[in-house]
Design a protein around this motif. Structure first.
Motif, PDB file in Angstrom:
ATOM      1  N   ALA A   1       0.809  -1.220   0.000  1.00 11.87           N
ATOM      2  CA  ALA A   1       0.000   0.000   0.000  1.00 11.87           C
ATOM      3  C   ALA A   1       0.841   1.269   0.000  1.00 11.87           C
ATOM      4  O   ALA A   1       0.303   2.364  -0.138  1.00 11.87           O
ATOM      5  N   ALA A   2       2.165   1.168   0.181  1.00 11.57           N
ATOM      6  CA  ALA A   2       3.063   2.331   0.167  1.00 11.57           C
ATOM      7  C   ALA A   2       2.621   3.398   1.177  1.00 11.57           C
ATOM      8  O   ALA A   2       2.189   4.487   0.826  1.00 11.57           O
ATOM      9  N   ILE A   3       2.749   3.052   2.467  1.00 12.39           N
ATOM     10  CA  ILE A   3       2.360   3.972   3.541  1.00 12.39           C
ATOM     11  C   ILE A   3       3.207   5.239   3.495  1.00 12.39           C
ATOM     12  O   ILE A   3       4.425   5.188   3.354  1.00 12.39           O
ATOM     13  N   ARG A   4       2.559   6.407   3.624  1.00 12.39           N
ATOM     14  CA  ARG A   4       3.252   7.687   3.648  1.00 12.39           C
ATOM     15  C   ARG A   4       3.239   8.262   5.064  1.00 12.39           C
ATOM     16  O   ARG A   4       2.318   7.988   5.841  1.00 12.39           O
ATOM     17  N   PRO A   5       4.242   9.088   5.410  1.00 14.06           N
ATOM     18  CA  PRO A   5       4.291   9.694   6.748  1.00 14.06           C
ATOM     19  C   PRO A   5       3.102  10.617   6.995  1.00 14.06           C
ATOM     20  O   PRO A   5       2.564  11.237   6.075  1.00 14.06           O
ATOM     21  N   ILE A   6       2.700  10.716   8.264  1.00 11.16           N
ATOM     22  CA  ILE A   6       1.587  11.570   8.666  1.00 11.16           C
ATOM     23  C   ILE A   6       2.013  12.445   9.842  1.00 11.16           C
ATOM     24  O   ILE A   6       3.043  12.211  10.472  1.00 11.16           O
ATOM     25  N   VAL A   7       1.203  13.474  10.127  1.00 12.32           N
ATOM     26  CA  VAL A   7       1.371  14.278  11.343  1.00 12.32           C
ATOM     27  C   VAL A   7       0.674  13.519  12.469  1.00 12.32           C
ATOM     28  O   VAL A   7      -0.563  13.431  12.485  1.00 12.32           O
ATOM     29  N   PRO A   8       1.404  12.950  13.410  1.00  9.83           N
ATOM     30  CA  PRO A   8       0.780  12.036  14.376  1.00  9.83           C
ATOM     31  C   PRO A   8      -0.218  12.705  15.315  1.00  9.83           C
ATOM     32  O   PRO A   8      -1.202  12.085  15.705  1.00  9.83           O
ATOM     33  N   ALA A   9       0.023  13.978  15.684  1.00 11.34           N
ATOM     34  CA  ALA A   9      -0.881  14.646  16.618  1.00 11.34           C
ATOM     35  C   ALA A   9      -2.297  14.726  16.066  1.00 11.34           C
ATOM     36  O   ALA A   9      -3.280  14.657  16.812  1.00 11.34           O
ATOM     37  N   ARG A  10      -2.432  14.866  14.757  1.00 16.18           N
ATOM     38  CA  ARG A  10      -3.760  14.951  14.145  1.00 16.18           C
ATOM     39  C   ARG A  10      -4.512  13.629  14.297  1.00 16.18           C
ATOM     40  O   ARG A  10      -5.724  13.612  14.521  1.00 16.18           O
TER      41      ARG A  10
ATOM     42  N   LEU B   1      -9.611  10.851  19.624  1.00 18.41           N
ATOM     43  CA  LEU B   1     -10.283  11.261  20.854  1.00 18.41           C
ATOM     44  C   LEU B   1     -11.640  11.902  20.606  1.00 18.41           C
ATOM     45  O   LEU B   1     -12.532  11.807  21.443  1.00 18.41           O
ATOM     46  N   ARG B   2     -11.824  12.572  19.487  1.00 21.16           N
ATOM     47  CA  ARG B   2     -13.071  13.323  19.256  1.00 21.16           C
ATOM     48  C   ARG B   2     -14.315  12.441  19.317  1.00 21.16           C
ATOM     49  O   ARG B   2     -15.258  12.767  20.037  1.00 21.16           O
ATOM     50  N   PRO B   3     -14.347  11.307  18.606  1.00 24.83           N
ATOM     51  CA  PRO B   3     -15.567  10.490  18.681  1.00 24.83           C
ATOM     52  C   PRO B   3     -15.576   9.546  19.872  1.00 24.83           C
ATOM     53  O   PRO B   3     -16.446   8.704  19.985  1.00 24.83           O
ATOM     54  N   ASN B   4     -14.584   9.664  20.730  1.00 29.89           N
ATOM     55  CA  ASN B   4     -14.400   8.692  21.791  1.00 29.89           C
ATOM     56  C   ASN B   4     -14.630   9.300  23.168  1.00 29.89           C
ATOM     57  O   ASN B   4     -14.213   8.735  24.165  1.00 29.89           O
ATOM     58  N   GLU B   5     -15.253  10.481  23.239  1.00 34.79           N
ATOM     59  CA  GLU B   5     -15.482  11.108  24.529  1.00 34.79           C
ATOM     60  C   GLU B   5     -16.393  10.222  25.383  1.00 34.79           C
ATOM     61  O   GLU B   5     -17.464   9.816  24.956  1.00 34.79           O
ATOM     62  N   PRO B   6     -15.968   9.909  26.609  1.00 35.77           N
ATOM     63  CA  PRO B   6     -16.783   9.047  27.464  1.00 35.77           C
ATOM     64  C   PRO B   6     -17.934   9.819  28.081  1.00 35.77           C
ATOM     65  O   PRO B   6     -17.923  11.043  28.090  1.00 35.77           O
ATOM     66  N   PRO B   7     -18.950   9.162  28.612  1.00 29.14           N
ATOM     67  CA  PRO B   7     -20.038   9.850  29.297  1.00 29.14           C
ATOM     68  C   PRO B   7     -19.534  10.537  30.555  1.00 29.14           C
ATOM     69  O   PRO B   7     -18.436  10.281  31.024  1.00 29.14           O
ATOM     70  N   GLU B   8     -20.376  11.407  31.130  1.00 30.43           N
ATOM     71  CA  GLU B   8     -19.936  12.204  32.275  1.00 30.43           C
ATOM     72  C   GLU B   8     -19.529  11.343  33.458  1.00 30.43           C
ATOM     73  O   GLU B   8     -18.688  11.732  34.263  1.00 30.43           O
ATOM     74  N   SER B   9     -20.138  10.147  33.585  1.00 33.40           N
ATOM     75  CA  SER B   9     -19.843   9.297  34.734  1.00 33.40           C
ATOM     76  C   SER B   9     -18.489   8.622  34.634  1.00 33.40           C
ATOM     77  O   SER B   9     -17.989   8.084  35.612  1.00 33.40           O
ATOM     78  N   ALA B  10     -17.909   8.625  33.437  1.00 35.35           N
ATOM     79  CA  ALA B  10     -16.625   7.959  33.239  1.00 35.35           C
ATOM     80  C   ALA B  10     -15.482   8.939  33.439  1.00 35.35           C
ATOM     81  O   ALA B  10     -15.675  10.090  33.804  1.00 35.35           O
TER      82      ALA B  10
END
Length: 386
Positions: free
Chosen positions: A217-226, A232-241
């Motif tokens: 697939a010829a993987i190319r380098p990425i900006v890891p912080a992105r 994390l954005r779609p992975n926010e836990p509920p308030e109780s967690a």
């Protein structure tokens, strides 16, 4: 008399010494296979599968050192005890032999009793090691069966139960009840799908299939912080967690890591999910930090949860291992951290954990930096994980 089921391969280019060794071992009840050179011996190793090898060092063509190296390189025979015989007693030869994985080193001339004793000791040690491995294998098999039985039965019970409910009373349900039943079906089906996907990914990692797919697939380098932020954005836990805190990245804007973005997202999510799982009872924070250190990019996920005992830390990345499974009532088959380690190693990195009981754990992923956006993947990356 020795166990006649033990087969010993004797490799010696001197025919007189070969005959003497053969008679000596026959008298002790061993089955003897003979070879006068390394090439023949290597062929006999594969066809006769000896329990132990006794080999001269100095032979024409392939010498004893090369023979030992070739045998040790084959996983099927790497465990076979190897005893060197030589007319020379030089420390350099002894060090080389032991460095290649030889189990003993006898200098000619030697007493027959010394050779027999060395053979018996090595065979006894091998028998104990095989017994221990078999015991661990049975325990692991039992663990896998119990884990998979529980993990597959639970979501199947949800699917079957809610399907039966819809079949029998679906027409009489109000909208809310119908929605609850559909949600139950979805939860059970999704959990089953996740289990299947995890086992497929683990298999592809262990067999080298994924490494080959990524090379093609010829993987190319990425900006890891992105990728971390995307994880994390779609992975926010509920308030109780636990509350997830992303600390400001310290890497430079030009820094890149050669990794598929979806794999870095997967690594981050699995580590964060694991941290939340062990922090929920205390309602603590999970800190996610990224930074650079020399030629490495680091991802650190820290929780303030129950921590891991020193005895459990050593096997935390092994498949089907879970910390305090009964008390924590964890879901999953215990392969999440194994997959994380496999993905990290696939891209030439490593992962470690520091933990204190009652205070929490910090997992650190290290991946090699690629400073230029157009640079190819560093050498050594995308190696099969064994």
């Amino acid at each position: 008399m020795s166990d006649p089921r033990h087969t010993i391969l004797v490799v010696e280019d001197d025919p007189q010494i070969l005959d003497i060794l053969t008679i000596l071992l026959w008298e002790q009840g061993y089955h003897v296979v003979r070879a006068r050179d390394g090439e023949t011996a290597l062929s006999l190793v594969k066809s006769t599968r000896p329990d132990l090898i006794v080999s001269d060092v100095r032979m024409p063509g392939m010498d004893g050192f090369s023979l030992c190296e070739r045998v040790r390189a084959d996983p099927a025979f790497a465990h076979v005890p190897f005893i060197f015989l030589t007319a020379r007693d030089e420390k350099a030869d002894r060090r080389r032999g032991m460095g290649l994985g030889a189990d003993d080193y006898l200098t000619k001339p030697f007493e027959p009793e010394d050779l027999i004793s060395a053979i018996e000791v090595r065979l006894a040690r091998m028998a104990k090691a095989q017994e221990a491995i078999a015991k661990v294998g049975v325990q692991l098999q039992d663990l896998i069966v119990r884990t998979l039985t529980h993990e597959f039965r639970t979501p199947l019970a949800l699917v079957v139960g809610y399907t039966d409910l819809l079949e029998s009373t679906g027409q009489g349900m109000d909208e809310k009840e119908f929605h609850v039943a559909l949600q139950g079906l979805h939860v059970g089906a999704q959990r089953l799908a996740n289990l299947v996907e995890d086992f497929l990914l683990l298999t592809k990692l262990n067999t080298g299939i994924l490494a080959q797919e990524l090379k093609d697939a010829a993987i190319r380098p990425i900006v890891p912080a992105r990728a971390v932020e995307a994880a994390l954005r779609p992975n926010e836990p509920p308030e109780s967690a636990s509350r997830i805190v992303l600390l400001r990245p310290q890497e430079g804007s030009a820094d890149r890591v050669a990794i598929a973005q979806d794999h870095l997202v997967d690594i981050t999510r699995r580590l964060v999910d694991n941290a939340c799982k062990f922090s929920q009872s205390q309602g603590g924070e999970v800190h996610v930090r990224t930074r650079t250190e020399g030629d490495w990019w680091l991802l650190q996920v820290a929780d303030s949860g129950i921590g891991i005992s020193p005895e459990a830390v050593g096997g935390i990345f092994d498949a089907f291992q879970q910390v305090d499974r009964g008390r924590m009532e964890q879901q999953g088959a215990g392969v999440g951290l194994t997959i994380v380690r496999g993905l990290v190693q696939l891209y030439g990195g490593d992962i470690s954990v520091e933990s204190t009981l009652g205070e929490g754990s910090t997992f650190t992923v290290r991946l090699p930096l690629v400073t230029a956006a157009g640079q190819s993947i560093p050498a050594g990356v995308l190696s099969p994980v064994g």
